[in-house]
Design a protein around this motif. Structure first.
Motif, PDB file in Angstrom:
ATOM      1  N   ASN A  42       1.326   2.845   7.764  1.00 53.24           N
ATOM      2  CA  ASN A  42       1.062   3.501   6.424  1.00 53.24           C
ATOM      3  C   ASN A  42       1.463   4.979   5.953  1.00 53.24           C
ATOM      4  O   ASN A  42       1.142   5.580   5.350  1.00 53.24           O
ATOM      5  CB  ASN A  42      -0.435   3.407   6.215  1.00 53.24           C
ATOM      6  CG  ASN A  42      -1.394   4.329   7.243  1.00 53.24           C
ATOM      7  OD1 ASN A  42      -0.859   4.471   8.442  1.00 53.24           O
ATOM      8  ND2 ASN A  42      -2.445   4.711   6.924  1.00 53.24           N
TER       9      ASN A  42
ATOM     10  N   HIS B 101      -6.010   9.266  13.901  1.00 59.16           N
ATOM     11  CA  HIS B 101      -7.468   9.682  13.513  1.00 59.16           C
ATOM     12  C   HIS B 101      -7.292  10.559  12.285  1.00 59.16           C
ATOM     13  O   HIS B 101      -8.090  10.473  11.235  1.00 59.16           O
ATOM     14  CB  HIS B 101      -8.274  10.434  14.481  1.00 59.16           C
ATOM     15  CG  HIS B 101      -9.557  11.129  14.188  1.00 59.16           C
ATOM     16  ND1 HIS B 101     -10.645  10.145  14.082  1.00 59.16           N
ATOM     17  CD2 HIS B 101      -9.963  12.374  13.999  1.00 59.16           C
ATOM     18  CE1 HIS B 101     -11.664  11.196  13.707  1.00 59.16           C
ATOM     19  NE2 HIS B 101     -11.250  12.303  13.638  1.00 59.16           N
TER      20      HIS B 101
ATOM     21  N   SER C 298      -6.459   8.532   9.501  1.00 56.93           N
ATOM     22  CA  SER C 298      -7.489   7.685   8.915  1.00 56.93           C
ATOM     23  C   SER C 298      -8.599   8.459   8.251  1.00 56.93           C
ATOM     24  O   SER C 298      -9.313   8.149   7.208  1.00 56.93           O
ATOM     25  CB  SER C 298      -8.188   7.136  10.319  1.00 56.93           C
ATOM     26  OG  SER C 298      -9.343   6.128   9.656  1.00 56.93           O
ATOM     27  N   CYS C 299      -8.642   9.739   8.606  1.00 56.93           N
ATOM     28  CA  CYS C 299      -9.548  10.744   7.885  1.00 56.93           C
ATOM     29  C   CYS C 299      -9.122  10.931   6.352  1.00 56.93           C
ATOM     30  O   CYS C 299     -10.015  10.737   5.240  1.00 56.93           O
ATOM     31  CB  CYS C 299      -9.426  12.012   8.523  1.00 56.93           C
ATOM     32  SG  CYS C 299     -10.528  12.122  10.123  1.00 56.93           S
TER      33      CYS C 299
ATOM     34  N   ALA D 209      -7.027   8.630   4.770  1.00 55.62           N
ATOM     35  CA  ALA D 209      -6.763   7.281   4.153  1.00 55.62           C
ATOM     36  C   ALA D 209      -8.065   6.672   3.899  1.00 55.62           C
ATOM     37  O   ALA D 209      -8.258   6.002   2.820  1.00 55.62           O
ATOM     38  CB  ALA D 209      -5.839   6.439   4.714  1.00 55.62           C
ATOM     39  N   ASP D 210      -9.008   6.579   4.957  1.00 56.41           N
ATOM     40  CA  ASP D 210     -10.258   6.070   4.900  1.00 56.41           C
ATOM     41  C   ASP D 210     -11.452   6.815   4.653  1.00 56.41           C
ATOM     42  O   ASP D 210     -12.580   6.327   4.453  1.00 56.41           O
ATOM     43  CB  ASP D 210     -10.501   5.274   6.063  1.00 56.41           C
ATOM     44  CG  ASP D 210      -9.322   4.315   6.504  1.00 56.41           C
ATOM     45  OD1 ASP D 210      -8.683   3.736   5.458  1.00 56.41           O
ATOM     46  OD2 ASP D 210      -8.799   4.530   7.454  1.00 56.41           O
ATOM     47  N   GLY D 211     -11.424   8.314   4.580  1.00 61.28           N
ATOM     48  CA  GLY D 211     -12.400   9.199   4.566  1.00 61.28           C
ATOM     49  C   GLY D 211     -13.472   9.255   5.772  1.00 61.28           C
ATOM     50  O   GLY D 211     -14.588   9.533   5.516  1.00 61.28           O
ATOM     51  N   ILE D 212     -13.015   8.812   6.844  1.00 58.25           N
ATOM     52  CA  ILE D 212     -13.852   8.718   7.966  1.00 58.25           C
ATOM     53  C   ILE D 212     -14.239  10.445   8.545  1.00 58.25           C
ATOM     54  O   ILE D 212     -13.175  11.235   8.069  1.00 58.25           O
ATOM     55  CB  ILE D 212     -13.373   8.097   9.229  1.00 58.25           C
ATOM     56  CG1 ILE D 212     -12.038   8.599   9.769  1.00 58.25           C
ATOM     57  CG2 ILE D 212     -13.211   6.731   9.026  1.00 58.25           C
ATOM     58  CD1 ILE D 212     -11.574   8.074  11.173  1.00 58.25           C
TER      59      ILE D 212
ATOM     60  N   THR E 289       0.858  -1.071  -0.151  1.00 57.38           N
ATOM     61  CA  THR E 289      -0.115   0.058   0.010  1.00 57.38           C
ATOM     62  C   THR E 289       0.995   1.136  -0.154  1.00 57.38           C
ATOM     63  O   THR E 289       1.974   1.287   0.710  1.00 57.38           O
ATOM     64  CB  THR E 289      -0.814  -0.177   1.055  1.00 57.38           C
ATOM     65  OG1 THR E 289      -1.612  -1.195   1.301  1.00 57.38           O
ATOM     66  CG2 THR E 289      -1.848   1.328   1.325  1.00 57.38           C
TER      67      THR E 289
ATOM     68  N   CYS F 224     -13.989  13.580  10.282  1.00 53.49           N
ATOM     69  CA  CYS F 224     -13.121  14.306  11.179  1.00 53.49           C
ATOM     70  C   CYS F 224     -13.759  14.721  12.583  1.00 53.49           C
ATOM     71  O   CYS F 224     -14.483  15.528  12.576  1.00 53.49           O
ATOM     72  CB  CYS F 224     -12.377  15.471  10.541  1.00 53.49           C
ATOM     73  SG  CYS F 224     -11.319  16.282  11.852  1.00 53.49           S
TER      74      CYS F 224
END
Length: 356
Positions: free
Chosen positions: A29, A315, A318-319, A321-324, A3, A326
């Motif tokens: 990552n 966090h 992850s926002c 990389a994963d679009g969660i 990745t 914020c």
């Protein structure tokens, strides 16, 4: 197939940057890709310490020469937050900006506008939202155990706790303990209350004790830029009453220098079903079977720095990389800067300030 790692640069390698850097280095990552600081000696030292060879004293040059950077942590002194953040956003980078978001609401709004214009994430470093104490209290709040929280008190006061250096210089800090310490507890309470909109502020500030230059005991709080003849033109104490649109109010005190027995860091929440105090352990005050009861948890609830910044950094990544969603969006930073501006304006005028 491996990745692609998120390449991160850190701008400003003073004290707080260590927590960002270690948070990034803990993630598989992420690649800590570059460091930037105006102090070349410090920059080289930090580069050697963290194993980073791409070192820059100019952010614009770094962004121009390293277009592959994905994200930037802004860890400079406060007055550089807005220009550094906006530059990174305009270069197409996601940004995690340390608290306070800026030195005033106008700068904060310009930062938010840049994030929206460039379709990039701007997260503000409200690290207390990631604390273990916050998580426990929020569990009780979300379960309805407090009922309506209509009043709160937040106290972050030190007996002799000015870090020196740029923290006492209004041109670089934007203010004293209100913008440095108060920002933490005001945001934490507002977050736990569900981020109600502030509508009015009454505040006072004092500079009676200043930075206590004659005290022989020294201080435990030290800026990375301490000078022999420090400037101190900020408040040493601020106090305010903040009203929110939902009718709730927050009383806050923040101080670098205050004649108290010891430093205080205390949050109090008052609800229709229960109240809570974090000082530093969580205690809940309620009633059961028509008896008044005091509740302590079996586990430790005092704020722990173990994993605190790591959780925040994870966090942020992850926002990206994963679009969660914020947890610390720039909009909350703008709201907080409006509160701080209003406290200072109220203190200057002697009157309440109504927010639009």
């Amino acid at each position: 197939m491996e990745t692609k790692k998120i390449k991160v640069a850190v701008v400003g390698v003073g004290g707080i940057s260590h927590f960002h850097i270690m948070g990034y280095k803990a993630l598989p990552n992420v690649e800590l890709y570059a460091l930037c600081d105006i102090n070349e000696n410090t920059l080289k030292q930090k580069g050697a310490q963290y194993g980073v060879t791409r070192l820059y004293t100019d952010e614009a040059q770094m962004l121009a020469e390293l277009p592959e950077i994905d994200a930037v942590s802004v860890c400079t002194w406060n007055s550089a937050h807005a220009p550094c953040t906006i530059m990174a956003l305009n270069a197409g980078k996601h940004v995690l900006c340390e608290k306070p978001m800026a030195t005033n609401a106008k700068e904060a709004e310009e930062m938010l506008e840049a994030a929206r214009r460039n379709n990039r994430l701007l997260m503000i470093g409200f690290v207390r939202r990631f604390g273990n104490d916050c998580a426990v209290v929020k569990d009780f709040i979300d379960a309805g155990d407090f009922g309506e929280i209509y009043y709160a008190k937040a106290n972050y006061t030190r007996r002799n706790g000015c870090p020196g250096g740029w923290f006492g210089e209004k041109a670089r800090s934007g203010g004293g303990p209100l913008i440095d310490l108060g920002v933490h507890v005001i945001d934490l309470v507002r977050y736990l209350m569900g981020n109600p909109k502030p509508v009015s502020v009454y505040g006072v500030t004092y500079d009676k004790l200043k930075n206590r230059p004659g005290i022989k005991d020294g201080v435990a709080y030290t800026s990375a830029t301490v000078t022999e003849k420090p400037i101190f033109d900020v408040e040493d104490l601020a106090s305010a009453l903040i009203r929110f649109e939902n009718g709730a109010t927050l009383a806050v005190e923040a101080a670098f220098s205050l004649n108290i027995p010891a430093d205080v860091g205390k949050i109090e929440l008052f609800g229709t079903k229960s109240g809570a105090v974090i000082d530093p352990e969580l205690k809940i005050y309620t009633q059961q079977n028509q008896y008044l009861t005091n509740v302590s948890l079996a586990r430790s609830t005092a704020l722990s720095f173990d994993g605190l910044f790591e959780n925040e950094i994870a966090h942020f990544v992850s926002c990206i990389a994963d679009g969660i969603p914020c947890r610390n969006p720039a909009e909350d930073g703008v709201a907080l800067m409006k509160i701080l501006d209003a406290v200072y304006a109220s203190a200057a005028s002697g009157h309440e300030v109504v927010l639009d």
